[in-house]
Design a protein around this motif. Structure first.
Motif, PDB file in Angstrom:
ATOM      1  N   CYS A   1       0.853  -1.191   0.000  1.00 45.76           N
ATOM      2  CA  CYS A   1       0.000   0.000   0.000  1.00 45.76           C
ATOM      3  C   CYS A   1       0.888   1.240   0.000  1.00 45.76           C
ATOM      4  CB  CYS A   1      -0.923   0.023   1.219  1.00 45.76           C
ATOM      5  SG  CYS A   1      -0.036   0.248   2.775  1.00 45.76           S
ATOM      6  N   ASP A   2       0.287   2.388  -0.345  1.00 48.65           N
ATOM      7  CA  ASP A   2       1.066   3.628  -0.305  1.00 48.65           C
ATOM      8  C   ASP A   2       0.905   4.373   1.008  1.00 48.65           C
ATOM      9  OD1 ASP A   2      -1.555   4.291  -0.843  1.00 48.65           O
ATOM     10  OD2 ASP A   2      -1.095   5.709  -2.443  1.00 48.65           O
ATOM     11  N   VAL A   3       0.078   3.846   1.922  1.00 48.33           N
ATOM     12  CA  VAL A   3       0.077   4.392   3.282  1.00 48.33           C
ATOM     13  C   VAL A   3       1.442   4.131   3.918  1.00 48.33           C
ATOM     14  CG1 VAL A   3      -0.973   4.249   5.568  1.00 48.33           C
ATOM     15  CG2 VAL A   3      -2.409   4.121   3.536  1.00 48.33           C
ATOM     16  N   ASP A   4       2.021   2.983   3.594  1.00 49.73           N
ATOM     17  CA  ASP A   4       3.365   2.637   4.067  1.00 49.73           C
ATOM     18  C   ASP A   4       4.396   3.250   3.120  1.00 49.73           C
ATOM     19  OD1 ASP A   4       5.431   1.427   5.537  1.00 49.73           O
ATOM     20  OD2 ASP A   4       5.366  -0.366   4.277  1.00 49.73           O
ATOM     21  N   TYR A   5       4.428   4.571   3.080  1.00 50.94           N
ATOM     22  CA  TYR A   5       5.244   5.272   2.095  1.00 50.94           C
ATOM     23  C   TYR A   5       6.741   5.179   2.366  1.00 50.94           C
ATOM     24  CZ  TYR A   5       4.720   9.012   5.633  1.00 50.94           C
ATOM     25  OH  TYR A   5       4.688   9.737   6.803  1.00 50.94           O
ATOM     26  N   LEU A   6       7.120   4.738   3.559  1.00 45.83           N
ATOM     27  CA  LEU A   6       8.539   4.530   3.872  1.00 45.83           C
ATOM     28  C   LEU A   6       8.945   3.063   3.681  1.00 45.83           C
ATOM     29  CD1 LEU A   6       8.947   6.793   7.047  1.00 45.83           C
ATOM     30  CD2 LEU A   6       9.501   7.333   4.668  1.00 45.83           C
ATOM     31  N   THR A   7       8.022   2.253   3.195  1.00 46.61           N
ATOM     32  CA  THR A   7       8.281   0.870   2.800  1.00 46.61           C
ATOM     33  C   THR A   7       8.836   0.036   3.956  1.00 46.61           C
ATOM     34  OG1 THR A   7       9.096   1.955   0.771  1.00 46.61           O
ATOM     35  CG2 THR A   7       9.005  -0.435   0.767  1.00 46.61           C
ATOM     36  N   THR A   8       8.087  -0.011   5.033  1.00 44.12           N
ATOM     37  CA  THR A   8       8.499  -0.803   6.190  1.00 44.12           C
ATOM     38  C   THR A   8       7.900  -2.214   6.179  1.00 44.12           C
ATOM     39  OG1 THR A   8       6.659  -0.022   7.563  1.00 44.12           O
ATOM     40  CG2 THR A   8       8.664   1.302   7.566  1.00 44.12           C
ATOM     41  N   LEU A   9       6.861  -2.426   5.368  1.00 43.43           N
ATOM     42  CA  LEU A   9       6.172  -3.711   5.357  1.00 43.43           C
ATOM     43  C   LEU A   9       6.784  -4.730   4.403  1.00 43.43           C
ATOM     44  CD1 LEU A   9       2.441  -2.519   5.431  1.00 43.43           C
ATOM     45  CD2 LEU A   9       3.598  -3.835   7.214  1.00 43.43           C
ATOM     46  N   SER A  10       7.620  -4.266   3.487  1.00 48.06           N
ATOM     47  CA  SER A  10       8.133  -5.157   2.451  1.00 48.06           C
ATOM     48  C   SER A  10       9.617  -4.920   2.207  1.00 48.06           C
ATOM     49  CB  SER A  10       7.368  -4.942   1.142  1.00 48.06           C
ATOM     50  OG  SER A  10       7.953  -5.671   0.078  1.00 48.06           O
ATOM     51  N   THR A  11      10.326  -6.012   1.973  1.00 54.51           N
ATOM     52  CA  THR A  11      11.730  -5.941   1.559  1.00 54.51           C
ATOM     53  C   THR A  11      11.902  -6.489   0.147  1.00 54.51           C
ATOM     54  OG1 THR A  11      12.193  -8.112   2.541  1.00 54.51           O
ATOM     55  CG2 THR A  11      12.551  -6.168   3.935  1.00 54.51           C
ATOM     56  N   GLU A  12      10.787  -6.838  -0.494  1.00 58.97           N
ATOM     57  CA  GLU A  12      10.832  -7.456  -1.819  1.00 58.97           C
ATOM     58  C   GLU A  12      11.070  -6.412  -2.907  1.00 58.97           C
ATOM     59  OE1 GLU A  12      10.556 -10.714  -1.829  1.00 58.97           O
ATOM     60  OE2 GLU A  12       8.804 -11.435  -0.732  1.00 58.97           O
ATOM     61  N   THR A  13      11.834  -6.791  -3.935  1.00 60.63           N
ATOM     62  CA  THR A  13      12.031  -5.935  -5.096  1.00 60.63           C
ATOM     63  C   THR A  13      11.779  -6.732  -6.370  1.00 60.63           C
ATOM     64  OG1 THR A  13      14.369  -6.343  -5.660  1.00 60.63           O
ATOM     65  CG2 THR A  13      13.923  -4.844  -3.802  1.00 60.63           C
ATOM     66  N   VAL A  14      11.443  -6.018  -7.431  1.00 63.30           N
ATOM     67  CA  VAL A  14      11.180  -6.679  -8.709  1.00 63.30           C
ATOM     68  C   VAL A  14      12.470  -7.077  -9.414  1.00 63.30           C
ATOM     69  CG1 VAL A  14       8.924  -5.605  -9.066  1.00 63.30           C
ATOM     70  CG2 VAL A  14      10.992  -4.433  -9.857  1.00 63.30           C
ATOM     71  N   PHE A  15      13.611  -6.752  -8.838  1.00 63.78           N
ATOM     72  CA  PHE A  15      14.880  -7.219  -9.387  1.00 63.78           C
ATOM     73  C   PHE A  15      15.192  -8.638  -8.927  1.00 63.78           C
ATOM     74  CE2 PHE A  15      15.476  -2.536  -9.102  1.00 63.78           C
ATOM     75  CZ  PHE A  15      15.560  -2.288 -10.461  1.00 63.78           C
ATOM     76  N   GLU A  16      14.590  -9.037  -7.812  1.00 63.95           N
ATOM     77  CA  GLU A  16      14.866 -10.357  -7.246  1.00 63.95           C
ATOM     78  C   GLU A  16      13.782 -11.370  -7.574  1.00 63.95           C
ATOM     79  OE1 GLU A  16      14.881  -8.977  -3.310  1.00 63.95           O
ATOM     80  OE2 GLU A  16      16.999  -8.397  -3.279  1.00 63.95           O
ATOM     81  N   LYS A  17      12.546 -10.901  -7.714  1.00 62.97           N
ATOM     82  CA  LYS A  17      11.416 -11.780  -8.003  1.00 62.97           C
ATOM     83  C   LYS A  17      10.489 -11.099  -9.000  1.00 62.97           C
ATOM     84  CE  LYS A  17      11.324 -13.860  -3.351  1.00 62.97           C
ATOM     85  NZ  LYS A  17      10.512 -14.067  -2.134  1.00 62.97           N
ATOM     86  N   THR A  18       9.649 -11.898  -9.640  1.00 67.94           N
ATOM     87  CA  THR A  18       8.643 -11.319 -10.527  1.00 67.94           C
ATOM     88  C   THR A  18       7.487 -10.762  -9.694  1.00 67.94           C
ATOM     89  OG1 THR A  18       7.367 -13.366 -10.728  1.00 67.94           O
ATOM     90  CG2 THR A  18       9.187 -13.046 -12.282  1.00 67.94           C
TER      91      THR A  18
END
Length: 383
Positions: free
Chosen positions: A332-349
């Motif tokens: 979500c964009d409420v978590d604008y500092l990206t604390t809920l996810s460590t996933e990136t599209v460079f590592e996974k689809t």
């Protein structure tokens, strides 16, 4: 400072609070959909388009009323601009968007994706997370522009799997100099493609870029019909400049693209008792197809907000997927500092992340009434 109005819950399924439209195509759209419902088309039993039509027209449908597919006013307008041959495609997307979050169904791909061309913004709207220096201070590492190669890869992944793609999130999309290339590459690959812009940088070249593209909707973000309220809400904004830019856009559309099916909308955040939808309609309704107020959500301070008492799961966990400029992803964009996810599209689809372990853990916490154990979910009002 304008006084902010706050709702107890922010219902993500229908964030539009008020909508005024030039057109009322509902009956014509319903007639066309009813023809499709009664057609001899050989539907597969699990076809989501057929499920949507059954919910709309089958009086013997066994679906619970709360699970019923509904046509919202703005979706009626979207359908009315489509070729009838694309109705089933659109219905499949919209059924997943509306019903999957209710039934907690996870498909191979999210029903809707937001791609952030840039996290940089030239405004500091009072209701936006750009006012938080933890995000907007350049040295904190959150600011940047998406490279075209990454954007191209994302579009290639979701073409044929996703219909709703919005170019917007934490920043102002027109600040990315690659935006024209991005729009061109998107082409007509999607049936519900949209861009949000504050229109401050909208010029004739960008107007043609947008109108030449395969976008279905352009949303101009403006919350007032005049000064001084406009710049009170959209700090660093210039109302006269924005009005001139949007007026010029409409002139170009009328002159060079008279058969364009692009939906034009002005959308304001309903945040102050000084705002007036009638005034908005009087001004913007003369230029654009739709005038909208959306419900305010306190994005700008969620990490510092008081705990909510909400235990209901967040519907975005089954509805929407966010991709930042640098390939990081967020539920979500409420978590604008990206604390809920460590996933990136460079590592996974995208599909792997959406169906992966991290998402499963987060969804299960929400489903098992453990939302209050998750930051910043326990402070958030989105359901």
């Amino acid at each position: 400072m304008a006084k902010i109005k706050l709702e107890n819950k922010y219902k993500k399924s229908d964030t539009i609070k008020d909508l005024r439209s030039k057109y009322s195509n509902k009956q014509a759209v319903l007639n066309s959909l009813y023809e499709l419902y009664n057609s001899e088309r050989p539907w597969q039993p699990d076809d989501l388009a057929k499920k949507a039509l059954d919910d709309l027209f089958d009086e013997t449908s066994s679906a619970e009323p709360k699970n019923k597919f509904v046509l919202r006013e703005h979706t009626v307008e979207e359908i009315s601009r489509l070729e009838k041959s694309n109705f089933p495609r659109y219905l499949r997307y919209r059924y997943a968007y509306e019903v999957f979050p209710i039934d907690q169904i996870v498909n191979s791909y999210p029903p809707a994706i937001q791609i952030e061309p840039t996290s940089v913004c030239n405004y500091r709207c009072i209701f936006c997370y750009q006012t938080d220096p933890r995000l907007s201070k350049k040295s904190n590492g959150h600011m940047g522009n998406m490279k075209f190669e990454l954007f191209k890869n994302l579009i290639d992944q979701i073409e044929g799997h996703v219909e709703a793609v919005t170019l917007a999130s934490r920043g102002e999309p027109t600040l990315n100099k690659n935006l024209p290339k991005m729009l061109d590459y998107m082409g007509d690959k999607f049936l519900a493609a949209k861009i949000n812009t504050n229109a401050s940088l909208l010029n004739e070249t960008l107007a043609h870029n947008i109108l030449d593209s395969g976008l279905q909707t352009v949303v101009f973000s403006a919350d007032a019909a005049s000064e001084p309220l406009y710049s009170k809400l959209r700090v660093h904004g210039d109302f006269d400049k924005v009005f001139t830019n949007i007026s010029k856009f409409c002139e170009i559309k009328e002159k060079y693209y008279p058969h364009s099916k692009l939906i034009t909308r002005v959308s304001g955040v309903s945040v102050s008792e000084e705002q007036n939808l009638d005034e908005m309609e009087d001004l913007w309704g003369a230029l654009l197809d739709q005038v909208v107020f959306v419900q305010y959500n306190p994005w700008e301070n969620v990490y510092d907000s008081d705990f909510s008492d909400i235990t209901q799961p967040c519907s975005d966990l089954w509805r929407r997927f966010f991709i930042w400029w640098d390939g990081k992803t967020a539920p979500c964009d409420v978590d604008y500092l990206t604390t809920l996810s460590t996933e990136t599209v460079f590592e996974k689809t995208i599909s792997e992340i959406w169906n992966g372990r991290s998402y499963e853990v987060l969804r299960n916490k929400h489903l098992s009434a453990q939302r209050q154990s998750v930051e910043p979910c326990r402070r958030c009002t989105v359901v």
